[in-house]
Design an enzyme around this catalytic site. Structure first.
Site, short mmCIF file in Angstrom:
data_model
loop_
_atom_site.label_atom_id
_atom_site.label_comp_id
_atom_site.label_asym_id
_atom_site.label_seq_id
_atom_site.Cartn_x
_atom_site.Cartn_y
_atom_site.Cartn_z
N CYS A 120 0.00 71.42 -26.13
CA CYS A 120 -0.97 72.44 -26.51
C CYS A 120 -1.22 72.34 -28.01
O CYS A 120 -0.57 71.59 -28.71
CB CYS A 120 -0.40 73.81 -26.18
SG CYS A 120 0.22 73.89 -24.50
N ARG A 175 -5.93 68.58 -28.13
CA ARG A 175 -4.53 68.57 -27.70
C ARG A 175 -4.34 69.25 -26.35
O ARG A 175 -3.28 69.16 -25.74
CB ARG A 175 -3.65 69.27 -28.74
CG ARG A 175 -3.63 68.61 -30.10
CD ARG A 175 -2.78 69.40 -31.06
NE ARG A 175 -1.44 69.51 -30.56
CZ ARG A 175 -0.49 68.60 -30.80
NH1 ARG A 175 -0.78 67.54 -31.50
NH2 ARG A 175 0.71 68.73 -30.32
N TRP A 187 -2.63 73.13 -22.61
CA TRP A 187 -2.59 72.07 -21.60
C TRP A 187 -1.49 72.52 -20.65
O TRP A 187 -0.31 72.51 -21.02
CB TRP A 187 -2.25 70.72 -22.23
CG TRP A 187 -2.34 69.58 -21.28
CD1 TRP A 187 -3.44 68.84 -20.94
CD2 TRP A 187 -1.27 69.04 -20.47
NE1 TRP A 187 -3.13 67.89 -20.02
CE2 TRP A 187 -1.81 67.99 -19.70
CE3 TRP A 187 0.07 69.35 -20.33
CZ2 TRP A 187 -1.04 67.25 -18.81
CZ3 TRP A 187 0.84 68.61 -19.45
CH2 TRP A 187 0.28 67.58 -18.70
N ASN A 191 4.13 75.82 -27.78
CA ASN A 191 3.86 74.48 -27.29
C ASN A 191 5.21 73.86 -26.99
O ASN A 191 6.05 73.76 -27.87
CB ASN A 191 3.10 73.66 -28.35
CG ASN A 191 2.94 72.20 -27.91
OD1 ASN A 191 2.92 71.93 -26.72
ND2 ASN A 191 2.84 71.30 -28.87
N GLY A 192 5.42 73.44 -25.76
CA GLY A 192 6.71 72.83 -25.39
C GLY A 192 7.09 73.28 -23.99
O GLY A 192 6.27 73.81 -23.25
N GLU A 197 -5.23 47.48 -21.20
CA GLU A 197 -5.84 48.46 -22.12
C GLU A 197 -7.27 48.75 -21.70
O GLU A 197 -7.71 49.90 -21.68
CB GLU A 197 -5.76 47.94 -23.55
CG GLU A 197 -6.45 48.78 -24.59
CD GLU A 197 -5.93 50.22 -24.67
OE1 GLU A 197 -4.88 50.52 -24.07
OE2 GLU A 197 -6.60 51.05 -25.30
N LYS A 209 -8.65 52.48 -20.65
CA LYS A 209 -9.82 53.12 -21.31
C LYS A 209 -10.81 53.60 -20.26
O LYS A 209 -11.28 54.73 -20.29
CB LYS A 209 -10.50 52.14 -22.26
CG LYS A 209 -9.74 51.85 -23.53
CD LYS A 209 -9.76 52.97 -24.52
CE LYS A 209 -8.60 53.88 -24.59
NZ LYS A 209 -7.24 53.50 -24.65
N GLU A 261 -9.33 56.53 -17.92
CA GLU A 261 -8.97 57.84 -18.50
C GLU A 261 -10.20 58.62 -18.97
O GLU A 261 -10.13 59.84 -19.10
CB GLU A 261 -7.96 57.70 -19.63
CG GLU A 261 -8.45 57.05 -20.89
CD GLU A 261 -7.39 57.08 -22.00
OE1 GLU A 261 -6.62 58.03 -22.08
OE2 GLU A 261 -7.33 56.10 -22.76
N HIS A 263 -1.21 37.15 -5.16
CA HIS A 263 -0.04 37.86 -4.61
C HIS A 263 -0.41 39.24 -4.11
O HIS A 263 0.44 40.12 -4.00
CB HIS A 263 1.06 37.94 -5.69
CG HIS A 263 1.46 36.59 -6.19
ND1 HIS A 263 2.34 35.77 -5.51
CD2 HIS A 263 1.05 35.88 -7.26
CE1 HIS A 263 2.48 34.63 -6.17
NE2 HIS A 263 1.71 34.67 -7.23
N LYS A 266 -4.21 64.75 -26.14
CA LYS A 266 -4.10 63.66 -27.10
C LYS A 266 -2.67 63.23 -27.32
O LYS A 266 -2.38 62.07 -27.52
CB LYS A 266 -4.71 64.09 -28.45
CG LYS A 266 -4.68 63.01 -29.51
CD LYS A 266 -5.46 61.77 -29.09
CE LYS A 266 -5.39 60.66 -30.10
NZ LYS A 266 -5.97 59.40 -29.58
C1 AGP Z 1 -4.47 56.18 -24.70
O1 AGP Z 1 -5.88 56.11 -24.71
C2 AGP Z 1 -3.97 57.49 -24.18
N1 AGP Z 1 -4.50 58.58 -24.89
C3 AGP Z 1 -2.46 57.52 -24.07
O2 AGP Z 1 -2.06 56.50 -23.18
C4 AGP Z 1 -1.67 57.34 -25.38
O3 AGP Z 1 -1.81 56.02 -25.84
C5 AGP Z 1 -0.20 57.62 -25.09
O4 AGP Z 1 -0.07 58.96 -24.68
C6 AGP Z 1 0.72 57.36 -26.29
O5 AGP Z 1 0.38 58.22 -27.33
P1 AGP Z 1 1.04 57.94 -28.78
O6 AGP Z 1 0.53 56.62 -29.25
O7 AGP Z 1 0.59 59.09 -29.64
O8 AGP Z 1 2.54 57.92 -28.60
#
Ligand code: AGP
Length: 609
Positions: free
Chosen positions: A2, A27, A74, A98-99, A482, A486, A489, A505, A604
């Site tokens: 959060c 966040r 969140w 937050n936590g 990667e 992208k 997500e 496979h 994030k």
């Molecule tokens: C990547 O686009 C995502 N937002 C997510 O996988 C992110 O890379 C992952 O949560 C790691 O975050 P960090 O680099 O802040 O540790």
């Protein structure tokens, strides 16, 4: 994951809190709320939905006060709803958190037995009740917070107000980020720097266990025993503009286009081309130690884990050190073989990812040297490790990581030169060549970005697909992962990254005309094999979108669509080849109308397990 913000000063807190929440929305954004103390009374406004919903609510039912706090959520415990939105109140106490409080169910049932009534399904609400109980027993507000924190287990960045001591805002931190903003006779506390950048760049990073008492007269920081602690002022080198969209439609697009500059900033001042060497401020792990390292372990999550996979290729090839790469959530529970001869590298844009932090703690416990590759000054990871190499990407607001990824790859490339030269595996002339190639990279990245319109057209052609495969070999396998991440997500299309050699496979069973396959076909040790893979896919009706070197006409003639990438050295091609995949995912998502900067269910920074 959060976002929380607090304010104490002489201005009306509401606009400041709302501005801060808007900058923290990346966040977490399933519900939001604020609380202020005006005329010695606590007023709370909270609702399901994004910050805009809360703004509508405040227009209808305004509140005002010079002390306040806000929260954008969140959901972890309890579905997104009005009653589960923060702040949570019990008696004279109101909290945002937050936590995760791990023992909340046991505490909740004992409080219910005492007659306490709960409104929400959250773990947070028990904190308000515990503090209120302590105050009713005669504790001061500060003592009540301290004794409550001794009872709860888990992680928290917590802000608390109490109607009975209306001039105080108390903040507490344990394994969730919290930073103090030191204004002129006004004080801020927030989960992340962008929330307070408009008001002050003078900050104090708080440590686990810190309890901070904010009042209009100043700030006091104490430890869990009540002893005063000092946290030094630091000046943030980000400007408020850097945290704005600057005319782009989305933060993600802005950050994709910032990459040439971000990569340049990341290597500028760290290279000596004439000597063919690289050096890092803040590394704090000397050549004498680096020379003796017997193994490197890199731990990370998500996109940062993909960067780690590329790092393995570079470090093993040029430093001849065995490199293990692991996902944070796996590493922390597998009793890893790590010792004093291990260099553990934790890669994290935010420096707050719970699984990566826990892995760093596991490594330290086993005697490893800890090095962070991180983008955020003063983050929990940075404050924990022996040495840090910052990616100088500036604030990355879009949930989908882009410039953090390419600057992480840049740091890993720099680190390869640094280690390779120390361990005499890279000669001076080779170091000079590698640095020369790096210096040309930002220009080549600009050239890739010039293809934005062509990539947008390609996105239109494929935006209705329901599934994608991304294939790569060798150093391009992580880039396939990667690219798939992208797309999935931000567009919510199912996309899988696979080592191309794995097709036979299993995955080849998926291929038909409805399954677009993105293939990274840059020149490399496995180029001929990747061409075979393209033919295997096409023989089964699959549509291939190939990325290849700009002068490769063989591939162009074979496939449905091609994206050309200017050639650089093989070690830098992962950076160049990731950019078209970022733009493709971005444009597909925009066409599909998803929330590009704040995709559903994501946040994030994953600060909880
Ligand atoms: C990547 O686009 C995502 N937002 C997510 O996988 C992110 O890379 C992952 O949560 C790691 O975050 P960090 O680099 O802040 O540790």
């Amino acid at each position: 994951m959060c976002g929380i913000i607090g304010y104490v000063g002489k201005k009306d807190a509401v606009p400041l809190l709302m501005d801060g929440l808007r900058r923290l929305e990346y966040r977490g954004y399933d519900s939001a709320g604020i609380a202020v103390i005006g005329d010695k009374k606590v007023e709370v406004r909270r609702c399901l939905g994004k910050i805009a919903k809360l703004e509508e609510l405040l227009l209808k039912r305004p509140i005002r006060g010079e002390i306040g706090m806000g929260h954008t959520r969140w959901a972890t415990h309890g579905v997104p709803s009005d009653t589960n939105a923060h702040p949570h109140r019990a008696g004279s106490v109101v909290v945002v958190h937050n936590g995760i409080i791990e023992n909340y169910l046991k505490i909740k049932s004992s409080l219910i037995k005492k007659g306490r009534q709960f409104i929400s399904e959250t773990d947070t609400e028990i904190i308000a009740h515990l503090i209120d109980e302590e105050i009713l027993k005669g504790s001061s507000f500060e003592e009540a917070v301290r004794s409550t924190l001794a009872m709860v287990e888990g992680s928290y960045a917590l802000l608390v107000m109490n109607e009975k001591e209306p001039e105080l805002l108390i903040a507490a931190k344990k394994e969730s980020p919290l930073v103090l903003g030191m204004g002129e006779e006004e004080y801020f506390v927030a989960s992340d720097i962008p929330a307070i950048l408009n008001y002050t760049r003078r900050v104090r990073f708080l440590d686990d266990g810190d309890i901070t008492i904010l009042s209009p007269y100043g700030v006091t920081i104490k430890d869990q025993k009540g002893n005063l602690v000092e946290r030094r002022d630091e000046i943030i080198n980000w400007t408020p503009v850097m945290a704005e969209k600057a005319g782009y439609k989305h933060f993600m697009l802005k950050e994709i286009f910032e990459q040439p500059r971000a990569v340049l900033d990341t290597f500028r001042g760290r290279i000596q081309q004439e000597k063919g060497v690289v050096f890092f401020e803040g590394l704090n792990i000397g050549p004498d130690i680096l020379e003796k390292i017997k193994k490197i372990v890199i731990v990370a999550c998500g996109t940062s884990w993909h960067a780690a996979l590329v790092g393995k290729f570079l470090l093993e090839a040029y430093c001849e050190i065995p490199v293990e790469v692991d996902i944070g959530s796996e590493f922390r529970y597998r009793d890893p073989l790590v010792d004093k001869d291990t260099l553990l590298i934790a890669i994290s844009q935010s420096g707050e990812t719970a699984d990566t932090l826990a892995s760093a703690r596991e490594g330290k416990k086993k005697g490893a040297r800890l090095l962070a590759i991180c983008n955020v000054m003063g983050s929990s990871l940075v404050r924990y490790v022996d040495g840090v190499i910052y990616t100088r990407a500036g604030p990355e607001i879009g949930v989908a990581s882009t410039k953090a990824f390419t600057t992480q790859l840049t740091v890993l490339y720099l680190l390869t030169i640094h280690l390779g030269r120390i361990r005499r595996k890279i000669t001076k002339s080779h170091g000079q060549e590698m640095i020369q190639a790096l210096m040309q990279l930002p220009h080549l990245m600009e050239k890739v970005l010039e293809q934005d319109q062509a990539i947008k057209e390609l996105a239109k052609k494929y935006s209705k697909a329901q599934n994608f495969l991304y294939l790569g070999r060798n150093i391009y396998y992580p880039i396939a992962l990667e690219g798939a991440l992208k797309l999935k997500e931000i567009s919510y299309i199912h996309a899988e990254g696979y080592p191309a050699g794995e097709m036979k496979h299993g995955p080849i069973a998926l291929i038909d005309e409805t399954m677009p396959v993105v293939v990274l076909a840059m020149m490399g040790p496995a180029y001929d094999k990747i061409v075979n893979n393209i033919e295997e896919v096409q023989a089964r009706g699959g549509k291939v979108i190939a990325l290849c070197d700009h002068d490769n006409h063989e591939i162009e003639a074979k496939v449905a669509d091609v994206l050309k990438v200017p050639s650089s050295t093989p070690e830098l091609m992962p950076i160049l080849s990731s950019i078209p995949l970022q733009l493709f995912a971005y444009h597909v998502a925009v066409i599909r109308g998803t929330d590009v900067d704040q995709p559903r269910n994501l946040a994030k920074s994953v600060t909880v397990e």
